[in-house]
Design an enzyme around this catalytic site. Sequence first.
Site, PDB file in Angstrom:
ATOM      1  N   ASN A   1      -1.504  -9.723   1.425  1.00  0.00           N
ATOM      2  CA  ASN A   1      -0.720 -10.308   2.516  1.00  0.00           C
ATOM      3  C   ASN A   1      -1.495 -11.430   3.201  1.00  0.00           C
ATOM      4  O   ASN A   1      -2.723 -11.376   3.335  1.00  0.00           O
ATOM      5  CB  ASN A   1      -0.252  -9.249   3.520  1.00  0.00           C
TER       6      ASN A   1
ATOM      7  N   GLU B   1       3.284  -8.231  -1.901  1.00  0.00           N
ATOM      8  CA  GLU B   1       4.164  -8.183  -3.076  1.00  0.00           C
ATOM      9  C   GLU B   1       4.736  -9.564  -3.385  1.00  0.00           C
ATOM     10  O   GLU B   1       4.806  -9.983  -4.542  1.00  0.00           O
ATOM     11  CB  GLU B   1       5.334  -7.215  -2.833  1.00  0.00           C
TER      12      GLU B   1
END
Length: 143
Positions: free
Chosen positions: A49, A62
């Site tokens: 992130n 992701e």
Amino acid sequence: MRPETTPEKIQELQNAAAAAAKNAYAPYSGFRVGAALLFDDGSMVTGCNVENISYGLTICAERAALVRAISESAAQRRIVAVVITNLNGAASPPCGACRQMLGEFVAEDAVVYFANGQGGTRAVPFAELLPYGFSDWKNNASC
Ligand code: THU
């Protein structure tokens, strides 16, 4: 050739995701997330992130992995496994935005493995994580 998602392979992906999480840029939340995607050609791509002071521009691990994968080698490959972990010992299922983005590139039988917050891993078919995801309305997708 499509790789087998053996326990050893999933462990390898978890290690890679944990290594990526160490690179997380998360000065605002302190939540350090790593993701590893396994593709049907056997390749693996990781992401972490990356937060921003404007908060809303933050990109999850992701999606960071996904855009990296597509940038590196086009969009033909299908994702067969998604592995998500974090360095905070918390549960980390993928957020809704990540599910929607991943949905465009997953194999029909893709499985998502995420930290359950109790030192273990939860394995859930992607199809169960995103029922009725928005899809290709131009090609008569139906629900
Ligand atoms: N985060 C992820 O990386 N993946 C998710 O699926 C949910 C949330 C990140 C975004 C933000 O940097 C931090 O976790 C706290 O929300």
